[in-house]
Design an enzyme around this catalytic site. Sequence first.
Site, PDB file in Angstrom:
ATOM      1  CE  LYS A  35      -2.573  -5.562  19.692  1.00  0.00           C
ATOM      2  NZ  LYS A  35      -1.938  -4.277  19.398  1.00  0.00           N
ATOM      3  CE  LYS A 203       6.800   2.036   5.130  1.00  0.00           C
ATOM      4  NZ  LYS A 203       6.528   0.518   5.486  1.00  0.00           N
ATOM      5  CB  CYS A 259       1.146   1.511   4.347  1.00  0.00           C
ATOM      6  SG  CYS A 259       1.563   0.298   5.812  1.00  0.00           S
TER       7      CYS A 259
HETATM    8  C1  UDX Z   1       1.666  -1.663   1.457  1.00  0.00           C
HETATM    9  C2  UDX Z   1       3.016  -1.802   0.960  1.00  0.00           C
HETATM   10  O1  UDX Z   1       3.084  -2.750  -0.002  1.00  0.00           O
HETATM   11  C3  UDX Z   1       4.287  -2.431   2.009  1.00  0.00           C
HETATM   12  O2  UDX Z   1       5.443  -2.518   1.446  1.00  0.00           O
HETATM   13  C4  UDX Z   1       4.272  -1.308   3.160  1.00  0.00           C
HETATM   14  O3  UDX Z   1       5.002  -1.693   4.111  1.00  0.00           O
HETATM   15  C5  UDX Z   1       2.738  -1.190   3.699  1.00  0.00           C
HETATM   16  O4  UDX Z   1       1.986  -0.718   2.710  1.00  0.00           O
HETATM   17  P1  UDX Z   1      -0.413  -3.214   2.537  1.00  0.00           P
HETATM   18  O5  UDX Z   1      -1.211  -2.080   2.736  1.00  0.00           O
HETATM   19  O6  UDX Z   1      -0.326  -4.415   3.254  1.00  0.00           O
HETATM   20  O7  UDX Z   1       1.262  -2.932   2.061  1.00  0.00           O
HETATM   21  O8  UDX Z   1      -0.999  -3.599   0.899  1.00  0.00           O
HETATM   22  P2  UDX Z   1      -0.726  -3.820  -0.458  1.00  0.00           P
HETATM   23  O9  UDX Z   1      -0.720  -5.192  -0.761  1.00  0.00           O
HETATM   24  O10 UDX Z   1       0.623  -3.299  -0.714  1.00  0.00           O
HETATM   25  O11 UDX Z   1      -1.883  -3.041  -1.240  1.00  0.00           O
HETATM   26  C6  UDX Z   1      -2.300  -1.696  -0.937  1.00  0.00           C
HETATM   27  C7  UDX Z   1      -3.755  -1.414  -1.584  1.00  0.00           C
HETATM   28  O12 UDX Z   1      -3.602  -1.178  -3.022  1.00  0.00           O
HETATM   29  C8  UDX Z   1      -4.604  -2.495  -1.433  1.00  0.00           C
HETATM   30  O13 UDX Z   1      -5.873  -1.721  -1.198  1.00  0.00           O
HETATM   31  C9  UDX Z   1      -5.119  -3.020  -2.797  1.00  0.00           C
HETATM   32  O14 UDX Z   1      -6.201  -3.491  -3.207  1.00  0.00           O
HETATM   33  C10 UDX Z   1      -4.517  -1.917  -3.808  1.00  0.00           C
HETATM   34  N1  UDX Z   1      -3.707  -2.423  -4.848  1.00  0.00           N
HETATM   35  C11 UDX Z   1      -2.643  -2.971  -4.912  1.00  0.00           C
HETATM   36  C12 UDX Z   1      -4.279  -2.086  -6.242  1.00  0.00           C
HETATM   37  O15 UDX Z   1      -5.547  -1.448  -6.291  1.00  0.00           O
HETATM   38  N2  UDX Z   1      -3.686  -2.431  -7.369  1.00  0.00           N
HETATM   39  C13 UDX Z   1      -2.520  -3.161  -7.314  1.00  0.00           C
HETATM   40  O16 UDX Z   1      -2.044  -3.358  -8.597  1.00  0.00           O
HETATM   41  C14 UDX Z   1      -1.959  -3.452  -6.217  1.00  0.00           C
END
Ligand code: UDX
Length: 435
Positions: A35, A203, A259
């Site tokens: 990496k 968090k 997350c």
């Molecule tokens: C998330 C948090 O947003 C971020 O602040 C944290 O640091 C890490 O976790 P991430 O996992 O990258 O980020 O994706 P995010 O865009 O938040 O979406 C998470 C999941 O929720 C996805 O599977 C998405 O499809 C789903 N989602 C999101 C929904 O089903 N509906 C929504 O309205 C928003």
Amino acid sequence: MNICVVGTGYVGLVSGVCFSELGNHVTCVDVDEQKIAKLTEGKSPIYEPGIEDLIQKNLHKNRLLFTTDLKQAMESAQIVIIAVGTPRKQNGEADLTYIEKVAESIGQHLKSYKVIITKSTVPVGTGKIVKEIIRRHAGEVEFDVASNPEFLREGSAIYDTLNMERAVIGVESEKAAELLIGLHKPLTSNIVLTNIETAEMIKYASNAFLATKISFINEIANVCELLGADVTKVAEGMGYDKRIGHAFLQAGIGYGGSCFPKDTSALVAIAEKAGYDFRIVKDVEQVNKEQRSKVIDKLKVALKNELYGKRIAVLGLAFKPNTDDMRDAPSVDVIPILQNEGAEVVAYDPVANENAQKVIPNLEIADTMQEAIINSDAIMILTDWKEFKEIDLTEVSKLVKQKIIIDGRNIFSNEHMEQMGFYYASIGRKTVSFN
Ligand code: UDX
């Protein structure tokens, strides 16, 4: 400032690259030699829009370095950021093995005052553990520990970091506070200064709240289906209330990623350990789990309960658009169920195909969206990629065997689907049937 970042996963790499972009000197450390070699050539191990340009630019400016040598990387650093993984253990708790190992190595190489920040998402109380481990190995050398959680979203990680809505800084000393405020001032004016435990809790509370919003709207969607209401309009109507907001009210197949699933179960475990039963978050998890089967139920209705021998085109494998991340992606649960029922699944994702093949056994991948769709009995949309939203439905009509779309992300309108003569089942809205 001189910064050393330990761990070049999503959080570590993006943070390191962005801090170097601000003019700091950053050395990113990882035990994975391959990496590091790739990164030194300017190649990113993760798919993230814009990251490779920034890596190359800052490598060129000599303010970004990649190495496997922690000792050397730490020498001139004022700040050491721990950003290694905290995977989920079987009991839901976060596994702190990597954090503890890194804390030990940091302690061994500590020769002058530094602030050691934990950026990985860790259970409340981990800051104290990190401090004890470092103290055990660092002898009399002075240091501070701090918590500085990361809120970036995959797919917009660079933007989220360079335009962060807030910086959460958990510290125990004025000296550490000053250094970390200085580091974050160019990024945001919303700096939440607090103690380490509170920063760690912010968090978990944030991620669990967002997950709750998603499961809430998914339950509303399920009730909408029973009553003939339209969840997208319900969410629109709710969102204009500033106290609610439009974000994270998109009903669908449930959340995935690295997350939300991990952090919700960690929060439940943290609360349980402290003697508290966190009921809401437990239900949020359960609703999310059940939501994944909705698309399968809808497919069965569309195909009159007969999946055996049916060709199903699955569009979208990644847990969300603009990433190749397959962690806790709905496709990982949905596709094997279809295969077990005897369906012939052909999948396509704009970037996650290779990663998907590593986690979904016997997955047939098509090179193009068109190839996946040809002769299909039904199309199933699992990720809301822009490419799928812009699909030419007239072309689709000509390619498929049956004009059936099961949409786990609500990317089309019922009206359009009706006009185009499709059977269209989505989440929380009426099903458009063949006339
Ligand atoms: C998330 C948090 O947003 C971020 O602040 C944290 O640091 C890490 O976790 P991430 O996992 O990258 O980020 O994706 P995010 O865009 O938040 O979406 C998470 C999941 O929720 C996805 O599977 C998405 O499809 C789903 N989602 C999101 C929904 O089903 N509906 C929504 O309205 C928003």
